[in-house]
Design a protein around this motif. Structure first.
Motif, PDB file in Angstrom:
ATOM      1  N   ALA A 271     -25.072 -17.990  24.161  1.00  0.00           N
ATOM      2  CA  ALA A 271     -24.532 -17.364  23.021  1.00  0.00           C
ATOM      3  C   ALA A 271     -25.453 -16.635  22.342  1.00  0.00           C
ATOM      4  O   ALA A 271     -26.561 -17.424  22.447  1.00  0.00           O
ATOM      5  CB  ALA A 271     -23.364 -18.090  22.552  1.00  0.00           C
ATOM      6  N   SER A 272     -25.157 -15.405  22.007  1.00  0.00           N
ATOM      7  CA  SER A 272     -26.188 -14.755  21.309  1.00  0.00           C
ATOM      8  C   SER A 272     -25.616 -13.701  20.228  1.00  0.00           C
ATOM      9  O   SER A 272     -24.475 -13.673  20.339  1.00  0.00           O
ATOM     10  CB  SER A 272     -27.155 -13.756  22.246  1.00  0.00           C
ATOM     11  OG  SER A 272     -26.007 -12.807  22.726  1.00  0.00           O
ATOM     12  N   GLY A 273     -26.443 -13.735  18.902  1.00  0.00           N
ATOM     13  CA  GLY A 273     -25.577 -13.132  17.898  1.00  0.00           C
ATOM     14  C   GLY A 273     -26.834 -12.084  17.467  1.00  0.00           C
ATOM     15  O   GLY A 273     -28.015 -12.256  17.339  1.00  0.00           O
ATOM     16  N   SER A 274     -26.564 -11.064  16.874  1.00  0.00           N
ATOM     17  CA  SER A 274     -27.216 -10.158  16.547  1.00  0.00           C
ATOM     18  C   SER A 274     -26.903  -9.172  15.059  1.00  0.00           C
ATOM     19  O   SER A 274     -25.822  -9.219  14.689  1.00  0.00           O
ATOM     20  CB  SER A 274     -27.111  -8.772  17.657  1.00  0.00           C
ATOM     21  OG  SER A 274     -27.673  -7.744  17.424  1.00  0.00           O
ATOM     22  N   ASN A 275     -27.684  -8.297  14.763  1.00  0.00           N
ATOM     23  CA  ASN A 275     -27.410  -7.593  13.569  1.00  0.00           C
ATOM     24  C   ASN A 275     -26.435  -6.402  13.932  1.00  0.00           C
ATOM     25  O   ASN A 275     -25.990  -5.843  12.948  1.00  0.00           O
ATOM     26  CB  ASN A 275     -28.824  -6.796  13.233  1.00  0.00           C
ATOM     27  CG  ASN A 275     -29.738  -7.731  12.457  1.00  0.00           C
ATOM     28  OD1 ASN A 275     -29.536  -8.898  12.135  1.00  0.00           O
ATOM     29  ND2 ASN A 275     -30.802  -7.415  12.158  1.00  0.00           N
ATOM     30  N   ASP A 276     -26.064  -6.255  15.046  1.00  0.00           N
ATOM     31  CA  ASP A 276     -25.096  -5.381  15.684  1.00  0.00           C
ATOM     32  C   ASP A 276     -23.714  -5.866  15.373  1.00  0.00           C
ATOM     33  O   ASP A 276     -22.751  -5.212  15.852  1.00  0.00           O
ATOM     34  CB  ASP A 276     -25.290  -4.912  16.907  1.00  0.00           C
ATOM     35  CG  ASP A 276     -25.168  -5.739  17.886  1.00  0.00           C
ATOM     36  OD1 ASP A 276     -24.591  -6.960  17.740  1.00  0.00           O
ATOM     37  OD2 ASP A 276     -25.503  -5.597  19.054  1.00  0.00           O
ATOM     38  N   SER A 277     -23.480  -7.041  14.760  1.00  0.00           N
ATOM     39  CA  SER A 277     -22.335  -7.773  14.483  1.00  0.00           C
ATOM     40  C   SER A 277     -21.500  -8.215  15.670  1.00  0.00           C
ATOM     41  O   SER A 277     -20.456  -8.580  15.399  1.00  0.00           O
ATOM     42  CB  SER A 277     -21.372  -6.456  13.624  1.00  0.00           C
ATOM     43  OG  SER A 277     -22.134  -6.108  12.449  1.00  0.00           O
ATOM     44  N   SER A 278     -22.256  -8.251  16.925  1.00  0.00           N
ATOM     45  CA  SER A 278     -21.550  -8.847  17.723  1.00  0.00           C
ATOM     46  C   SER A 278     -22.037 -10.266  18.343  1.00  0.00           C
ATOM     47  O   SER A 278     -23.313 -10.444  18.097  1.00  0.00           O
ATOM     48  CB  SER A 278     -21.610  -8.116  19.106  1.00  0.00           C
ATOM     49  OG  SER A 278     -23.151  -7.959  19.514  1.00  0.00           O
ATOM     50  N   ILE A 279     -21.056 -11.106  18.827  1.00  0.00           N
ATOM     51  CA  ILE A 279     -21.469 -12.128  19.555  1.00  0.00           C
ATOM     52  C   ILE A 279     -21.098 -12.239  20.860  1.00  0.00           C
ATOM     53  O   ILE A 279     -20.170 -11.945  21.320  1.00  0.00           O
ATOM     54  CB  ILE A 279     -20.829 -13.512  19.021  1.00  0.00           C
ATOM     55  CG1 ILE A 279     -21.103 -13.623  17.331  1.00  0.00           C
ATOM     56  CG2 ILE A 279     -21.273 -14.791  19.673  1.00  0.00           C
ATOM     57  CD1 ILE A 279     -19.946 -14.388  16.726  1.00  0.00           C
ATOM     58  N   LYS A 280     -22.061 -12.345  22.024  1.00  0.00           N
ATOM     59  CA  LYS A 280     -21.923 -12.280  23.293  1.00  0.00           C
ATOM     60  C   LYS A 280     -22.052 -13.574  24.169  1.00  0.00           C
ATOM     61  O   LYS A 280     -23.269 -14.424  23.622  1.00  0.00           O
ATOM     62  CB  LYS A 280     -23.033 -11.114  23.861  1.00  0.00           C
ATOM     63  CG  LYS A 280     -22.780  -9.902  23.067  1.00  0.00           C
ATOM     64  CD  LYS A 280     -23.814  -8.789  23.884  1.00  0.00           C
ATOM     65  CE  LYS A 280     -23.493  -7.558  23.238  1.00  0.00           C
ATOM     66  NZ  LYS A 280     -22.117  -6.819  23.772  1.00  0.00           N
ATOM     67  N   LEU A 281     -21.344 -13.828  24.876  1.00  0.00           N
ATOM     68  CA  LEU A 281     -21.604 -15.106  25.699  1.00  0.00           C
ATOM     69  C   LEU A 281     -22.254 -14.501  27.001  1.00  0.00           C
ATOM     70  O   LEU A 281     -21.573 -13.827  27.766  1.00  0.00           O
ATOM     71  CB  LEU A 281     -20.137 -15.661  25.922  1.00  0.00           C
ATOM     72  CG  LEU A 281     -19.404 -16.258  24.549  1.00  0.00           C
ATOM     73  CD1 LEU A 281     -17.994 -16.838  25.053  1.00  0.00           C
ATOM     74  CD2 LEU A 281     -20.441 -17.105  23.727  1.00  0.00           C
ATOM     75  N   TRP A 282     -22.928 -15.167  27.464  1.00  0.00           N
ATOM     76  CA  TRP A 282     -23.673 -14.711  28.917  1.00  0.00           C
ATOM     77  C   TRP A 282     -23.806 -16.072  29.907  1.00  0.00           C
ATOM     78  O   TRP A 282     -23.915 -17.162  29.484  1.00  0.00           O
ATOM     79  CB  TRP A 282     -25.122 -14.523  28.763  1.00  0.00           C
ATOM     80  CG  TRP A 282     -25.476 -13.558  27.642  1.00  0.00           C
ATOM     81  CD1 TRP A 282     -25.619 -13.735  26.073  1.00  0.00           C
ATOM     82  CD2 TRP A 282     -25.526 -12.138  27.705  1.00  0.00           C
ATOM     83  NE1 TRP A 282     -25.715 -12.588  25.621  1.00  0.00           N
ATOM     84  CE2 TRP A 282     -25.766 -11.633  26.337  1.00  0.00           C
ATOM     85  CE3 TRP A 282     -25.321 -11.223  28.519  1.00  0.00           C
ATOM     86  CZ2 TRP A 282     -25.660 -10.484  26.034  1.00  0.00           C
ATOM     87  CZ3 TRP A 282     -25.545  -9.760  28.240  1.00  0.00           C
ATOM     88  CH2 TRP A 282     -25.607  -9.393  27.155  1.00  0.00           C
ATOM     89  N   ASP A 283     -23.580 -15.771  31.113  1.00  0.00           N
ATOM     90  CA  ASP A 283     -23.896 -16.850  32.212  1.00  0.00           C
ATOM     91  C   ASP A 283     -25.185 -17.017  32.336  1.00  0.00           C
ATOM     92  O   ASP A 283     -25.932 -16.198  32.578  1.00  0.00           O
ATOM     93  CB  ASP A 283     -23.132 -16.305  33.404  1.00  0.00           C
ATOM     94  CG  ASP A 283     -23.235 -17.340  34.802  1.00  0.00           C
ATOM     95  OD1 ASP A 283     -24.509 -17.599  35.145  1.00  0.00           O
ATOM     96  OD2 ASP A 283     -22.114 -17.624  34.972  1.00  0.00           O
TER      97      ASP A 283
END
Length: 642
Positions: free
Chosen positions: A500-512
């Motif tokens: 999981a990654s979180g960014s200043n772009d307000s999104s949280i992304k889940l990656w394989d």
């Protein structure tokens, strides 16, 4: 083997001081192969404050040994020289064992935690106090008296005071800094640890703490880490056997927290030790006869057995696991009442220790899996110190700019640092040596995570990318693009399959993790994502941003709930290892403990004087360490009644 200075032959290593050097047993071929001890200082970086301090202490020890070596119970300085960019100190070899080893040997022989009695300690004090009188009269304060620095010479049984590397002239003021702690926590008095000042009375406190350790078998550091200096006011509660009134008064005065109430000179202690003959302290008169005591004991045993049987039945019928949403199966439905009832048994923590003296904000912390070592950032360096002994282990230096984040591998063997200089460094925790530098990011590295199997390191940067590294080969596996602004948080799921990654772009992304493929994106309403944490069962993902914590269901890929209560920006999140709680830190100077199922704030820890930048749980969940902008590291312990 090559000789040092054409006369000293190294025989074996006695101890390894990590990044600064080693101590060897050697022989002097110019003196009929007489044994000696050689300390070697191995400089690593000329610009490091820690290195300069180490050289200063090393030279200081040589000066003190030369000054004090005329005393028969202080090692003699034989030589001090530089050779091939190394500094060497040669001193007299003392054949014997230190008092900590002697304590452990006596424990094994007597099968007791307190093998020293009052007469043993009296004898020890009468042997050591004249040594302290000798050095104090020469305006030298030892500053690190403890069982490890007192050796019983085998030839005559005399006690030898060693390790004058921390000693200081009485007229000088000492400013303690993290990384070269002056003294040892638990043995050193408050004025030495807090203010960096040392006096003859400071050494006398350390002597009293040493006597207490040998008398009770209980380490003062352990008590200090749990209770701070409060333990010195109740030291008699730890006695295994009564001591005389006279002796109790001596120890009481040696252990006074207030320096002005303590003994001011070794002569004062000697005078009181000789003033009265030993007499056992009166114990409270018993109101029971021997027969009554036996009856009481019998009833107690029967009651204990009944409680054990009933307790086992109760546990089987009403196991706490049934109320723990973390241990429940996905198809189990828990009522709101059951979840809410968890609040009364949530763990609480109390502040046990505050470590001061940092040069800048403590912005990242970690604890080794075995719970023995704490790591914390200190500007461009990382400080390692022992949670068991309270002593600094080593300082890791080599970054050209501030260290933003540190992570320790599941094996406890490797530490990774991410820096403002865009690099990642890997360190061997066993010897404090740098293993490798990973380069590739184009901007500051702000976040790191190590996969549960210890094979992959993930890094997030202000360059908007995530990089995955092979920790074994130190090679880049892949670069993941997808965020449009700086990446501030990365974390692996408990099974290692999702990143999981979180960014200043307000999104949280889940990656394989295996393919780098994007699985899902959670969109937050906040300006940026500062922290992420997976629950230990992988079911929930917590994200921290402005003043709000959001809980996301990873199985359904939906928003679950928000936790509100902080008045400042969220800086860090961690689930406890047992999954019972979620903890969060904030710019509002607090750490909050949450029931993340019912969204209730259960506890608030408020002792920091400024932003709490970072915190971490020990593997067993009984210790929580936190660091902040107030330039302190604080150690919290779980209360025993929870």
């Amino acid at each position: 083997m090559e000789l040092l200075r054409y006369r000293y032959r190294v025989l074996r290593v006695l101890s390894n001081e990590g990044g600064f050097g080693r101590t060897y047993l050697a022989e002097d071929i110019d003196k009929l192969h007489e044994l000696c001890v050689i300390k070697q200082l191995a400089p690593k970086a000329d610009s490091s404050w820690a290195l300069k301090k180490a050289i200063e202490l090393f030279q200081q020890e040589a000066q003190r040994l030369q000054q004090l070596g005329e005393h028969g119970q202080i090692p003699t300085l034989i030589a001090y020289f530089e050779e091939k960019s190394y500094l060497y100190l040669v001193q007299q070899y003392i054949d014997g064992q230190n008092l900590l080893r002697e304590l452990n040997s006596r424990r094994q022989a007597k099968a007791s935690n307190s093998p020293y009695n009052e007469e043993d300690i009296r004898s020890l004090l009468l042997d050591l106090l004249p040594i302290l009188k000798f050095i104090h009269e020469r305006s030298v304060i030892h500053r690190d008296i403890k069982p490890q620095n007192i050796v019983r010479r085998q030839s005559d049984g005399k006690l030898i005071l060693i390790d004058f590397g921390s000693s200081k002239q009485l007229t000088a003021r000492v400013y303690s800094k993290t990384g070269t702690s002056i003294g040892s926590h638990g043995y050193s008095p408050i004025e030495q640890i807090r203010d960096g000042t040392a006096h003859p009375a400071s050494d006398l406190f350390s002597l009293g703490a040493t006597a207490f350790h040998l008398l009770t078998g209980i380490s003062p550091f352990k008590l200090w880490s749990e209770h701070g200096y409060a333990w010195v006011g109740s030291w008699q509660n730890y006695l295994k056997a009564p001591v005389s009134n006279n002796f109790a008064k001596v120890l009481e005065k040696l252990l006074k927290k207030d320096i002005h109430q303590r003994y001011q000179s070794a002569d004062e202690v000697l005078q009181d030790l000789h003033s009265k003959s030993p007499q056992l302290k009166p114990t409270s008169p018993s109101i029971f006869s021997t027969r009554d005591i036996k009856l009481q004991l019998g009833f107690t045993i029967v009651a204990g057995v009944l409680l054990l049987v009933l307790g086992q039945f109760w546990y089987k019928q009403f196991s706490f696991n049934a109320l723990n949403p973390y241990n429940s199966q996905p198809n189990q439905a828990l009522t709101e009442g059951q979840l809410d009832s968890m609040s009364s048994v949530m763990p609480n923590f109390y502040l046990a220790v505050t470590v001061r003296g940092y040069e800048s904000s403590v912005i990242s912390t970690a604890i080794t899996p075995d719970g023995n070592t704490i790591a914390s950032t200190n500007d461009r360096t990382v400080q390692l110190w022992s949670l068991a002994t309270g002593q600094a282990i080593s300082t890791l230096f080599g970054n050209n700019n501030r260290v933003n984040v540190i992570k320790i591998s599941p094996s406890g063997q490797t530490l990774a640092t991410g820096s403002e200089d865009s690099t990642i460094k890997l360190w061997n925790l066993g010897n404090g040596q740098e293993i490798s530098t990973l380069t590739g990011h184009a901007a500051s590295v702000k976040t790191l995570s190590i996969s549960p199997d210890g094979k992959i390191l993930a890094s997030g940067s202000d360059d908007k990318t995530i990089k995955l590294w092979n920790l074994s080969t130190r090679e880049l596996i892949r670069t993941i693009n997808g965020h449009t602004q700086a990446v501030r948080a990365v974390t692996f799921s408990p099974d290692g399959k999702i990143l999981a990654s979180g960014s200043n772009d307000s999104s949280i992304k889940l990656w394989d993790t295996e393919t780098g493929r994007l699985i899902h994106t959670f969109t937050s309403n906040s300006a940026k994502i500062n922290s992420l944490a997976f629950s230990p069962n992988g079911r929930y993902l917590a994200s921290g941003s402005d003043k709000t914590i959001n809980i996301w269901n990873v199985e359904t890929l939906k928003f679950a709930r928000s936790l509100e209560g902080h008045t400042g920006e969220i800086t860090a999140l961690n689930f406890s290892p047992d999954g019972m709680i979620l903890a969060s830190s904030s710019t509002d100077k607090t750490i909050k403990i949450w029931n993340y199922i019912t969204a209730k704030n259960i506890r608030t820890l408020a002792k920091h004087g400024d932003t709490v930048e970072t915190f971490a749980f020990s593997k067993d969940g009984n210790i929580l360490i936190s660091g902040g902008a107030d330039r302190t590291l604080r150690i919290w312990r779980r209360t025993k009644n929870n």
